[in-house]
Structures are given as structure tokens and as C-alpha cells.
Design a protein around this motif. Structure first.
Motif, PDB file in Angstrom:
ATOM      1  N   LEU A   1       0.850  -1.183   0.000  1.00  0.00           N
ATOM      2  CA  LEU A   1       0.000   0.000   0.000  1.00  0.00           C
ATOM      3  C   LEU A   1       0.889   1.236   0.000  1.00  0.00           C
ATOM      4  N   GLN A   2       0.430   2.286  -0.639  1.00  0.00           N
ATOM      5  CA  GLN A   2       1.213   3.514  -0.702  1.00  0.00           C
ATOM      6  C   GLN A   2       0.316   4.706  -0.392  1.00  0.00           C
ATOM      7  N   LEU A   3       0.940   5.725   0.192  1.00  0.00           N
ATOM      8  CA  LEU A   3       0.236   6.944   0.575  1.00  0.00           C
ATOM      9  C   LEU A   3       0.769   8.099  -0.255  1.00  0.00           C
ATOM     10  N   CYS A   4      -0.136   8.845  -0.869  1.00  0.00           N
ATOM     11  CA  CYS A   4       0.238  10.044  -1.630  1.00  0.00           C
ATOM     12  C   CYS A   4       0.362  11.212  -0.659  1.00  0.00           C
ATOM     13  N   ARG A   5       1.539  11.773  -0.555  1.00  0.00           N
ATOM     14  CA  ARG A   5       1.769  12.877   0.379  1.00  0.00           C
ATOM     15  C   ARG A   5       1.072  14.155  -0.069  1.00  0.00           C
ATOM     16  N   HIS A   6       0.742  14.237  -1.347  1.00  0.00           N
ATOM     17  CA  HIS A   6       0.116  15.466  -1.857  1.00  0.00           C
ATOM     18  C   HIS A   6      -1.385  15.511  -1.560  1.00  0.00           C
ATOM     19  N   CYS A   7      -2.096  14.414  -1.847  1.00  0.00           N
ATOM     20  CA  CYS A   7      -3.558  14.410  -1.682  1.00  0.00           C
ATOM     21  C   CYS A   7      -4.032  13.485  -0.572  1.00  0.00           C
TER      22      CYS A   7
ATOM     23  N   SER B   1       4.258   9.555  -3.951  1.00  0.00           N
ATOM     24  CA  SER B   1       3.779   8.335  -3.299  1.00  0.00           C
ATOM     25  C   SER B   1       4.883   7.711  -2.456  1.00  0.00           C
ATOM     26  N   THR B   2       4.502   7.250  -1.290  1.00  0.00           N
ATOM     27  CA  THR B   2       5.421   6.597  -0.362  1.00  0.00           C
ATOM     28  C   THR B   2       4.887   5.218  -0.012  1.00  0.00           C
ATOM     29  N   SER B   3       5.711   4.197  -0.192  1.00  0.00           N
ATOM     30  CA  SER B   3       5.291   2.838   0.164  1.00  0.00           C
ATOM     31  C   SER B   3       5.227   2.683   1.673  1.00  0.00           C
ATOM     32  N   LEU B   4       4.200   1.996   2.144  1.00  0.00           N
ATOM     33  CA  LEU B   4       3.985   1.783   3.577  1.00  0.00           C
ATOM     34  C   LEU B   4       4.163   0.318   3.909  1.00  0.00           C
ATOM     35  N   SER B   5       4.938   0.036   4.937  1.00  0.00           N
ATOM     36  CA  SER B   5       4.999  -1.315   5.480  1.00  0.00           C
ATOM     37  C   SER B   5       3.723  -1.581   6.263  1.00  0.00           C
TER      38      SER B   5
END
Length: 355
Positions: free
Chosen positions: A314-320, A341-345
Motif C-alpha cells: 500500500l502507498q500513501l500520496c503525500r500530496h492528496c 507516493s510513499t510505500s507503507l509497510s
């Protein structure tokens, strides 16, 4: 001053999202939409009947949904959303917070377990929730958790793969439930205590099924792993990230037992999972005065967490602030969405919902 606005006591309107935006819904049978509130104010009997049928339809739909969630406990209820917006505060437009249970309900974990790239990620997430976050889930989220777990077990029983991984997950969940069930009256679990006892019995039944798996040798009589050159065998064994897999592989044949004891193999495994500082704190010498990398590895995994690797995350977009599976498109307004986008453990995913 006369009141010119809509009566605040009137019921809310039904809105449907279309390609042109949100439009007020009139009646499903007529297939039409309204753009003006005056269309609801006509007093002919035909419109009254349409409004009445629409209300009855909404009531029946809500009742069916409630029966699905509350009465049919064995029915699997999953959302199929590819991405969700993670909001951490209340605004004028939206009240409340995005919790772990809401994210677990809305994201498509049901189909994710069918993808080999995401299977280990979901299983690790289920294990972390079983350890400490099970009581923070809502009732429907706990039901979805058990339904997804059942699908995971059934997949392992059919494929006969990742058996040890699921055994550890079931044991962790059963241990946590044994602790929580003893705390009756403290509202630690949602639902009747007998329901959770039944679920614990299901976990024991799944564990028994996993223990009874008999892996049959394939009928293929061509080239096997031991027929490969030693350099290729070592190269393949270096791709294993779990030391227990190396030990199990060494028990297959005497030649593999010798290869599984290779010092360089265990040294690379230690350097992959742990830092140099962690290794220096747990040095173990063999009888010959050399570093015993195999014993050091099993001692290090008891003291430090191993490095986790997943094919898809899963990844989180830091912008939106949108959470989605890697490779899933979402409506991002950034110029370069890929760089945001940043991948999340799995642990970072859970920490995301700790306010």
C-alpha cells in the motif's frame, strides 16, 4: 421576514454520482434525474406515486443492507474501493476521522489475497492487527477480518503454500483472543462472547486442517533442484530470506544439508536483515574460532525485527493523502504523482491511523 429557504425539518434528497457530476435522483423506474427542486412540488397523482415508490425502494434497500450486515454472520461483506482518502481531522465538509477499521472495510483486501505479490503483505497486516489492534476495529471490521482470514486459510489449503506463515498467524490470533475473552464485561470485543468462542473453535479447526496437510511429491521426473550445478544451487538458496527455509531445505537431501551450512550463505543473510551495529552486539564464535553466522542469525531474530520485503504494498500520496495499492491510479492533482507516493509497510499502515 418570511422564510424563503427549504424547510430544515424536511427529509434529505437522494443524490447519484454520474459522469457529469452529482445529480438529484427522482425514480429508478423512470430512469430520470431532476435538476430543479420544483419538479418535486407538482401535485399530480403520478408524481406522488413516484415519490412514494422511491421512498419504499430506499427503505427496502436499507433493510436488505442491514440484514446483510447484522443477521447473516457467515455472509462476506466487502467493499471494492481501489483507494480511500485518509482524513485526520474534522472539517465543515466532513466530520469524523478515518479509522483503521474504516480503512480495513473499504480497501479491497479480499481480492488482494488472491494476488501472490500482495498475499504476504495482507497476512502480515492481519498478524499485526491480531497482536494489538483487534479491539480498535468496529463490529463490521472484526467480521470482515474473520471473513478475510477464512479466505486466506482456504487458499492455503488449496494451494498448499505458505503453510508456516498462516500457522503463525492463527497462533497469534488465538493467543490474543484467549486473553481478550477472559476480560468479559470490559467491552474489549464487539458482539456476544459466545460468538467469539465459536470463532476460536473455528481457528482450532483451521489449525488442525493445516497440520493434516500431506504435500505429495510431483510426478515430474525431469531435472530436479539437486541436478543443477552447485553454483546454481547456492545462487538459488541465497534468494531465500528466511533462515528457517534454509534449514528445511537442508533436511531434504544430504547434499543440500552440506550447502545449507555454508558460512557465506548465513553471513549474507545476517547482513541483509540486520545492521553492522546489531551484528557486533551479538557476536558468537565457533569451536574453530570463527564467527558462527548461523547461530548469530537465530540469536539476532530474537532480539531485532527482520527486514520485510513484499512484492506489492500500500502507498500513501503525500500530496492528496490518498491511500491505495501500488500501481493503482487515483485522482491526484500533483504534477508528478509518482514522486509523491510513499510505500507503507504493514506497521506503518497501522501507525497511520494512530492519532
Amino acid at each position: 421576514m418570511p422564510f424563503l429557504g427549504q424547510d430544515w425539518r424536511s427529509p434529505g434528497q437522494s443524490w447519484v454520482k454520474t459522469a457529469d457530476g452529482w445529480t438529484r435522483f427522482l425514480d429508478e423506474k423512470s430512469g430520470g434525474f431532476v435538476g430543479d427542486i420544483s419538479s418535486f412540488c407538482k401535485k399530480d397523482d403520478h408524481n406522488k406515486e413516484n415519490i412514494f415508490n422511491s421512498i419504499n425502494y430506499d427503505v427496502a434497500a436499507k433493510k436488505r443492507k442491514k440484514d446483510l450486515l447484522n443477521n447473516k454472520a457467515k455472509t462476506q461483506y466487502f467493499h471494492q474501493e481501489k483507494w480511500i482518502y485518509v482524513h485526520k481531522g474534522s472539517t465543515k465538509e466532513r466530520h469524523g476521522y478515518c479509522t483503521l477499521g474504516e480503512a480495513f472495510n473499504r480497501l479491497d483486501f479480499s481480492s488482494a489475497i488472491l494476488d501472490s505479490r500482495r498475499f504476504n503483505y495482507v497476512v502480515r497486516l492481519l498478524e499485526l492487527i491480531a497482536k494489538s489492534q483487534l479491539t480498535s476495529l468496529s463490529g463490521i471490521a472484526q467480521k470482515n477480518y474473520m471473513n478475510i482470514l477464512e479466505k486466506v486459510v482456504q487458499k492455503v489449503l488449496e494451494d498448499q503454500q505458505n503453510i508456516r506463515l498462516i500457522r503463525e498467524l492463527l497462533q497469534t490470533l488465538y493467543t490474543s483472543l484467549c486473553t481478550l475473552v477472559q476480560r468479559v464485561g470490559k467491552s474489549v470485543l464487539v458482539g456476544n462472547i459466545n460468538m467469539w468462542v465459536h470463532r476460536m473453535e473455528s481457528i482450532l479447526h483451521w489449525q488442525q486442517q493445516l497440520n493434516n496437510i500431506q504435500i505429495t511429491r510431483p510426478a515430474f521426473k525431469g531435472t530436479t533442484f539437486t541436478d543443477l550445478p552447485l553454483c546454481l544451487q547456492l545462487n538459488i538458496m541465497q534468494r531465500l530470506s528466511d533462515g528457517r527455509d534454509l534449514v528445511s531445505l537442508g533436511q531434504v537431501a544430504p547434499d543440500l544439508q552440506v550447502l545449507s551450512e555454508d558460512r557465506l550463505l548465513w553471513k549474507k543473510l545476517c547482513q541483509y536483515h540486520f545492521t553492522d551495529r546489531q551484528i557486533r552486539k551479538r557476536l558468537i564464535l565457533s569451536d574453530k574460532g570463527q564467527l558462527d553466522w548461523k547461530k548469530m542469525y537465530f540469536k539476532l531474530i530474537r532480539c531485532y525485527p527482520r527486514k520485510e520485503q513484499y512484492g506489492d504494498t500500500l502507498q500513501l500520496c503525500r500530496h492528496c493523502h490518498i491511500l491505495s495499492w501500488k500501481g493503482t491510479d487515483h485522482p491526484c492533482t500533483a504534477n508528478n504523482p509518482e514522486t509523491c507516493s510513499t510505500s507503507l509497510s504493514p506497521q506503518e499502515f497501522i501507525n497511520l491511523f494512530r492519532f
